[in-house]
Write an enzyme that holds these catalytic residues in place. Structure first.
Site, mmCIF file in Angstrom:
data_model
loop_
_atom_site.group_PDB
_atom_site.id
_atom_site.type_symbol
_atom_site.label_atom_id
_atom_site.label_comp_id
_atom_site.label_asym_id
_atom_site.label_seq_id
_atom_site.Cartn_x
_atom_site.Cartn_y
_atom_site.Cartn_z
ATOM 1 N N ASN A 143 -20.578 -3.270 78.340
ATOM 2 C CA ASN A 143 -21.788 -3.922 78.846
ATOM 3 C C ASN A 143 -22.044 -3.639 80.323
ATOM 4 O OD1 ASN A 143 -22.321 -5.094 76.349
ATOM 5 N ND2 ASN A 143 -20.951 -6.801 76.789
ATOM 6 N N ARG A 168 -24.151 -7.955 48.854
ATOM 7 C CA ARG A 168 -23.007 -8.353 49.697
ATOM 8 C C ARG A 168 -22.290 -7.160 50.321
ATOM 9 N NH1 ARG A 168 -22.681 -11.916 45.440
ATOM 10 N NH2 ARG A 168 -23.497 -13.951 46.047
ATOM 11 N N HIS A 225 -30.518 -6.136 80.794
ATOM 12 C CA HIS A 225 -31.234 -6.947 79.806
ATOM 13 C C HIS A 225 -32.257 -7.859 80.470
ATOM 14 C CE1 HIS A 225 -27.919 -6.487 76.527
ATOM 15 N NE2 HIS A 225 -28.856 -5.571 76.403
ATOM 16 N N GLU A 234 -15.258 -7.518 69.862
ATOM 17 C CA GLU A 234 -15.631 -7.913 71.218
ATOM 18 C C GLU A 234 -15.069 -9.272 71.628
ATOM 19 O OE1 GLU A 234 -19.544 -6.750 72.358
ATOM 20 O OE2 GLU A 234 -19.522 -8.040 74.132
ATOM 21 N N ARG A 274 -14.032 -4.753 74.741
ATOM 22 C CA ARG A 274 -15.302 -4.149 74.314
ATOM 23 C C ARG A 274 -16.426 -4.552 75.269
ATOM 24 N NH1 ARG A 274 -17.604 -3.147 68.121
ATOM 25 N NH2 ARG A 274 -19.536 -2.167 68.823
ATOM 26 N N GLU A 286 -26.399 5.927 79.122
ATOM 27 C CA GLU A 286 -25.200 5.423 78.424
ATOM 28 C C GLU A 286 -24.063 6.445 78.514
ATOM 29 O OE1 GLU A 286 -25.123 2.332 77.253
ATOM 30 O OE2 GLU A 286 -27.167 1.785 76.645
ATOM 31 N N LYS A 308 -21.850 -2.310 64.979
ATOM 32 C CA LYS A 308 -22.762 -3.443 65.184
ATOM 33 C C LYS A 308 -24.101 -3.111 64.534
ATOM 34 C CE LYS A 308 -21.087 -5.422 69.530
ATOM 35 N NZ LYS A 308 -21.487 -5.783 70.906
ATOM 36 N N HIS A 319 -34.506 0.835 77.204
ATOM 37 C CA HIS A 319 -33.186 0.214 77.349
ATOM 38 C C HIS A 319 -32.288 0.985 78.335
ATOM 39 C CE1 HIS A 319 -29.448 -1.788 76.317
ATOM 40 N NE2 HIS A 319 -28.909 -0.598 76.110
ATOM 41 N N LYS A 377 -16.081 5.383 73.476
ATOM 42 C CA LYS A 377 -16.481 4.155 72.783
ATOM 43 C C LYS A 377 -15.530 3.864 71.629
ATOM 44 C CE LYS A 377 -20.048 1.275 70.860
ATOM 45 N NZ LYS A 377 -21.456 0.976 70.609
ATOM 46 N N HIS A 417 -25.458 -3.936 81.791
ATOM 47 C CA HIS A 417 -26.318 -4.544 80.765
ATOM 48 C C HIS A 417 -26.756 -5.969 81.080
ATOM 49 C CE1 HIS A 417 -25.371 -0.972 78.543
ATOM 50 N NE2 HIS A 417 -26.052 -1.367 77.488
HETATM 51 N N1 LIG Z 1 -25.585 -1.231 67.376
HETATM 52 C C1 LIG Z 1 -25.256 -0.980 68.616
HETATM 53 O O1 LIG Z 1 -24.086 -0.985 68.977
HETATM 54 C C2 LIG Z 1 -26.342 -0.675 69.592
HETATM 55 C C3 LIG Z 1 -26.000 -0.157 70.843
HETATM 56 C C4 LIG Z 1 -27.034 0.183 71.710
HETATM 57 C C5 LIG Z 1 -28.353 0.011 71.323
HETATM 58 N N2 LIG Z 1 -28.643 -0.502 70.102
HETATM 59 C C6 LIG Z 1 -30.027 -0.675 69.666
HETATM 60 O O2 LIG Z 1 -30.613 0.606 69.578
HETATM 61 C C7 LIG Z 1 -32.022 0.494 69.743
HETATM 62 C C8 LIG Z 1 -32.497 1.571 70.686
HETATM 63 O O3 LIG Z 1 -32.183 2.824 70.141
HETATM 64 P P1 LIG Z 1 -33.039 4.117 70.495
HETATM 65 O O4 LIG Z 1 -33.162 4.240 71.941
HETATM 66 O O5 LIG Z 1 -32.484 5.240 69.720
HETATM 67 O O6 LIG Z 1 -34.489 3.682 69.986
HETATM 68 P P2 LIG Z 1 -35.379 4.123 68.738
HETATM 69 O O7 LIG Z 1 -34.615 4.128 67.477
HETATM 70 O O8 LIG Z 1 -36.588 3.270 68.809
HETATM 71 O O9 LIG Z 1 -35.755 5.625 69.099
HETATM 72 C C9 LIG Z 1 -36.550 5.870 70.229
HETATM 73 C C10 LIG Z 1 -37.815 6.643 69.850
HETATM 74 O O10 LIG Z 1 -37.454 7.998 69.605
HETATM 75 C C11 LIG Z 1 -37.908 8.403 68.318
HETATM 76 N N3 LIG Z 1 -36.930 9.381 67.829
HETATM 77 C C12 LIG Z 1 -35.640 9.155 67.505
HETATM 78 N N4 LIG Z 1 -35.030 10.313 67.221
HETATM 79 C C13 LIG Z 1 -35.958 11.291 67.371
HETATM 80 C C14 LIG Z 1 -35.939 12.712 67.232
HETATM 81 N N5 LIG Z 1 -34.806 13.370 66.938
HETATM 82 N N6 LIG Z 1 -37.075 13.370 67.438
HETATM 83 C C15 LIG Z 1 -38.224 12.728 67.780
HETATM 84 N N7 LIG Z 1 -38.300 11.393 67.953
HETATM 85 C C16 LIG Z 1 -37.180 10.695 67.737
HETATM 86 C C17 LIG Z 1 -38.037 7.138 67.514
HETATM 87 O O11 LIG Z 1 -38.971 7.275 66.476
HETATM 88 C C18 LIG Z 1 -38.501 6.157 68.585
HETATM 89 O O12 LIG Z 1 -39.890 6.268 68.771
HETATM 90 C C19 LIG Z 1 -32.279 -0.904 70.258
HETATM 91 O O13 LIG Z 1 -32.809 -1.690 69.220
HETATM 92 C C20 LIG Z 1 -30.891 -1.400 70.629
HETATM 93 O O14 LIG Z 1 -30.759 -2.805 70.486
HETATM 94 C C21 LIG Z 1 -27.659 -0.837 69.235
HETATM 95 ZN ZN LIG Z 2 -26.884 -0.083 76.028
#
Ligand SMILES: NC(=O)c1ccc[n+]([C@@H]2O[C@H](COP(=O)([O-])OP(=O)(O)OC[C@H]3O[C@@H](n4cnc5c(N)ncnc54)[C@H](O)[C@@H]3O)[C@@H](O)[C@H]2O)c1
Ligand SMILES: [Zn+2]
Length: 377
Positions: free
Chosen positions: A249, A126, A256, A241, A245, A190, A148, A270, A231, A252
């Site tokens: 977006n 939990r 999306h 949100e 917040r 971003e 999130k 993304h 942020k 987005h």
């Molecule tokens: N929680 C939130 O508020 C929020 C906001 C925006 C996006 N997201 C989520 O985040 C995700 C996308 O994040 P992302 O773009 O970081 O993707 P990711 O975590 O898949 O990383 C992208 C790629 O880079 C690699 N990588 C990461 N750091 C590295 C490093 N230092 N050196 C070498 N390789 C590295 C990873 O292995 C992966 O292949 C999506 O699932 C999205 O929905 C969440």
């Molecule tokens: Zn985004």
């Protein structure tokens, strides 16, 4: 400030407030910082295979030096791990590692690892506390801030999740040196977003300094810290949100739909979708007379200058599938979870640096805008 002083951004959320520590080589201080917050804790580090190769040993060594026993849980890289199967794997491994209520989950990786490990922490017994060590630019400026967490359903992205704030975020800007240039650029969309939505002076600074951010050095720290501050301020006003917040977006709703049209594949990351989406949002705002065309062109010029896609035609395979079809894109936008009772919510611009939430945007206006966009290309 010397080069080695980290920048600390506080996320002001009352009893859930926490610090984001930003700087080159701050990963080495992970153990000492965790030990100061939670003496005697044990920790499980969740990471992916790519990140493990470059940064896991350093993280483990820092924790060991501070007397913190760790176990490691390594998932496959990529969005596929943000799934029921990925959650099961991480949750079972956390239970097997005997992570208890006073122990910690440490998410070492990009947004995938952060969302997945954060959600696993939120539901394990939990709720156990977790620490974010974001290693992608996107994770450092966006996903690690704001609490999130979650996984995807086969029916849609991020449909399962929880708000679960980390107790500490360590953003080592040196970690970005091993990120692929394309991933770095996608995350940069971003960063630019924070300027476009709320800070014209920051946007102007980015226009002048973007090359330095890509190279590393103090401009990178400044860009990340300014993004986190932007942020954090919005999240502190509206943690769940219900209002402001949604400004985050910007780009987005269009983005999306483009990600969905390309099957959430490597054809469009993304941040790349957000880049095209931001330009569309700016152009749409201009078509509604909210900003001059020259402002929309300014947003586009900057994103193009760093090598981001800015037009539908820049997306691989543009002519196939739904990308060149306004009606198909409309259908995808209607599935976005930010849609309420069929009316579209868009983040539009009143100026570069001033975004507004436009609820109840008439679908026909958007469709006509997209049709005109597509005809123009
Ligand atoms: N929680 C939130 O508020 C929020 C906001 C925006 C996006 N997201 C989520 O985040 C995700 C996308 O994040 P992302 O773009 O970081 O993707 P990711 O975590 O898949 O990383 C992208 C790629 O880079 C690699 N990588 C990461 N750091 C590295 C490093 N230092 N050196 C070498 N390789 C590295 C990873 O292995 C992966 O292949 C999506 O699932 C999205 O929905 C969440
Ligand atoms: Zn985004």
């Amino acid at each position: 400030m010397t080069d080695s002083d980290p920048v600390i951004v506080n996320v002001a959320l009352g009893s859930r407030a926490y610090d984001i520590v930003i700087g080159r080589d701050v990963l080495a201080s992970l153990g000492a910082r965790v030990a100061a917050l939670r003496p005697g804790t044990r920790a499980a580090i969740v990471t992916d295979r790519n990140v493990a190769k470059h940064w896991l040993e350093l993280a483990e060594a820092s924790l060991a030096q501070a007397g913190i026993a760790t176990s490691r849980i390594i998932v496959e890289e990529g969005e596929g791990s943000k799934s029921y199967a990925g959650l099961e794997k991480v949750s079972e491994a956390l239970i097997a590692a005997k992570i208890e209520r006073n122990d910690l989950v440490i998410a070492l990786g990009g947004g995938v690892v952060g969302d997945l490990a954060g959600f696993a922490a939120a539901i394990l017994r939990r709720g156990v506390d977790f620490v974010q060590v974001p290693t992608s630019l996107l994770a450092q400026v966006d996903s690690s801030v704001g609490g999130k967490t979650g996984i995807n359903s086969p029916q849609g992205k991020n449909l399962l999740g929880a708000f679960h704030q980390p107790m500490l975020v360590i953003a080592d800007t040196a970690a970005l040196d091993t990120l692929s240039p394309r991933q770095f650029r996608a995350g940069y969309a971003e960063v630019a977003k924070y300027g476009v939505l709320g800070d014209e002076a920051f946007f102007a600074w980015l226009e002048a300094n973007h090359a330095e951010i890509f190279k590393g050095g103090t401009a990178r720290e400044y860009a990340i810290a300014t993004s986190c501050r932007a942020k954090a301020a919005i999240v502190a006003r509206d943690e769940r949100e219900t209002g402001d917040r949604a400004l985050l977006n910007l780009g987005h709703t269009f983005g999306h739909a483009l990600e969905a049209a390309t099957g959430f594949s490597d054809r469009l990351f993304h941040g790349e979708g957000v880049s095209v989406g931001m330009v569309l949002a700016a152009q749409f705002s201009a078509s509604l007379g909210m900003i001059p065309q020259s402002d929309a062109a300014r947003v586009e010029r900057h994103l193009a200058a760093v090598g981001l896609p800015t037009h539908l035609r820049d997306i691989a395979g543009f002519a196939q599938e739904g990308l060149a079809d306004a009606d198909a894109l409309m259908t995808l936008m209607a599935q976005d979870k930010k849609v309420r009772r069929g009316r579209l919510t868009f983040i539009l611009l009143e100026a570069v640096g001033r975004a507004v939430i436009a609820r109840d945007v008439e679908g026909a206006l958007v469709r006509n805008f997209l049709k005109a966009e597509l005809l123009g290309k």
